[in-house]
Enzyme design. Structure first.
Site, PDB file in Angstrom:
ATOM      1  N   GLY A 101     -25.839 -83.870  60.802  1.00 47.70           N
ATOM      2  CA  GLY A 101     -26.618 -84.879  61.523  1.00 47.70           C
ATOM      3  C   GLY A 101     -26.555 -84.588  63.002  1.00 47.70           C
ATOM      4  O   GLY A 101     -25.805 -83.699  63.436  1.00 47.70           O
ATOM      5  N   LYS A 102     -27.352 -85.259  63.766  1.00 54.72           N
ATOM      6  CA  LYS A 102     -27.272 -85.095  65.220  1.00 54.72           C
ATOM      7  C   LYS A 102     -27.907 -86.302  65.873  1.00 54.72           C
ATOM      8  O   LYS A 102     -28.758 -86.965  65.269  1.00 54.72           O
ATOM      9  CB  LYS A 102     -28.054 -83.842  65.647  1.00 54.72           C
ATOM     10  CG  LYS A 102     -27.703 -83.348  67.031  1.00 54.72           C
ATOM     11  CD  LYS A 102     -26.444 -82.515  67.009  1.00 54.72           C
ATOM     12  CE  LYS A 102     -26.131 -81.838  68.298  1.00 54.72           C
ATOM     13  NZ  LYS A 102     -25.164 -80.744  68.104  1.00 54.72           N
TER      14      LYS A 102
END
Ligand code: GLU
Length: 425
Positions: A101-102
């Site tokens: 994720g980011k």
């Protein structure tokens, strides 16, 4: 090509070489969830400003989504999607049980005061609190976020949710649930692999000139580590520009100078034997673009994405490139570099030390038992060198580049998981 399209082209390239299942490829091309938020922050002058924030949850086959949060003016959905995709791949290259994720907020963090940065962090955490959590999605530092930001973020999350939620963010300060070795982990992980590569290829540190682009957490640490290993670091830079000194640079002195003057190109006096060389002779101030084209053997990219492209790839003089930033070389540049026999050790392998020690931090938070620095380093080294071995064997098996081999290593792991879990046929 946008940054996200670049990640898709890298996946596509590896998929062709390894003959990846078409369903699997389609499954990894899209993030599972995208959260976009807009939130107000009270500024020091009493005004209220709106900010845009993102959290992209790319894939959680291997475990909770994992990846940093950046505060930078260029942050947009396309960039965060690309970075989230690389996180899934990166965690799979090193084989840790976490997904990808980011996140990010579109803001020039350098223009914020500490109190504004704290309010922005807390407001962003409030906006995404329902999507994150120790068993769900675990953010960490990235560009212009650090352990202090993680401490505010964790504090805010715990106020909102109650109970022990220490594992919701990693990269926290040592005194507040952080892990020994996390600050240096990104650079350290890459240096473990580089040292192994150098040994296997009879590269002698004292005869190897190094340029390091970027002087943030990863860049300043890698410059210091390589200098301490006996390499001659001849070039450094930060967002304000670069410095190239053919006699080499005393990195510890440059770190002190950067704090004092705010820019590494003000640091000519950090040149090795500065007092014995004629002023203005051995050091020159260069732009970031010029720095990449200076004479050296090893170029370490630890600044931004898209630094080496079709426009400058053929001007690179280095024989080896070691990527610590995410996505610093685009696919067109990859082709040119490979034609010119430049060996490139890719981001998804070389900078995975950061997320690996984040994984250790998350494990320590869950057990509430903290490891000594030596234990962290030993475990990090083992994971990085095992990953390197796997990538090296795929490189020989498929006769491809290190980037392709690293993608293949990750895609093999993720495909096996998808089959085991029954996600795909
Ligand atoms: N931001 C770092 C990266 O791009 C670290 C992520 C993490 O520790 O979760 O790999």
């Amino acid at each position: 090509m946008s940054l996200h399209e670049e990640t898709l082209s890298q996946i596509d390239n590896a998929a062709k070489i390894m003959d990846l299942d078409a369903e699997m490829k389609a499954y990894l091309e899209r993030p599972q969830k995208i959260h976009q938020v807009a939130f107000p922050v009270k500024m020091d002058d009493g005004s209220v400003q709106m900010f845009d924030g993102f959290r992209v949850q790319h894939n959680n086959l291997a475990g909770p989504y994992k990846g940093g949060i950046r505060f930078a003016p260029e942050v947009d959905l396309d960039e965060v999607k690309a970075l989230a995709t690389w996180m899934s791949i990166k965690c799979a290259v090193v084989g840790i049980p976490l997904g990808g994720g980011k996140g990010g907020v579109t803001v020039d963090a350098k223009k914020l005061s500490q109190t504004e940065k704290e309010r922005l962090t807390r407001a962003f955490v409030q906006a995404i609190a329902d999507y994150i959590g120790p068993a769900q999605d675990v953010p960490a530092p990235d560009m212009y976020t650090d352990s202090q930001v993680m401490a505010w973020a964790t504090d805010e999350y715990m106020k909102l949710k109650g109970g022990d939620q220490m594992g919701v963010f990693t990269g926290k300060p040592l005194e507040f649930g952080g892990s020994a070795g996390r600050e240096e982990a990104t650079a350290q992980g890459g240096v473990y692999i580089w040292n192994e590569y150098a040994q296997r290829n009879a590269i002698e540190p004292s005869k190897t000139k190094v340029i390091v682009q970027g002087f943030g957490n990863a860049g300043s640490n890698v410059a210091r580590m390589l200098h301490n290993e006996g390499y001659l670091v001849v070039g450094i830079s930060d967002s304000k520009g670069g410095l190239y000194c053919d006699h080499g640079i005393e990195i510890e002195q440059a770190i002190v100078c950067k704090v004092e003057y705010g820019a590494v190109n003000e640091c000519e006096h950090a040149a090795i034997n500065y007092n014995q060389i004629e002023e203005g002779h051995a050091c020159k101030r260069v732009t970031n673009e010029e720095l990449l084209e200076q004479e050296c053997d090893l170029l370490v990219l630890s600044a931004l994405e898209n630094q080496i492209t079709e426009d400058n790839a053929s001007n690179v003089k280095a024989k080896y490139i070691f990527e610590l930033a995410n996505g610093p070389t685009n696919p067109n540049a990859d082709e040119i570099l490979s034609k010119n026999n430049v060996v490139l050790l890719p981001d998804i392998l070389m900078n995975a030390g950061g997320v690996t020690v984040s994984y250790f931090e998350w494990v320590q938070n869950a057990t509430n038992y903290y490891w000594q620095a030596e234990e962290v380093q030993n475990r990090l080294k083992e994971i990085m060198l095992n990953a390197f071995d796997r990538v090296e064997s795929n490189r020989s098996k498929f006769n491809c580049s290190y980037r392709e081999a690293a993608f293949i290593t990750a895609l093999e792991r993720l495909s096996n998981l998808a089959k085991l879990r029954g996600v795909l046929s």
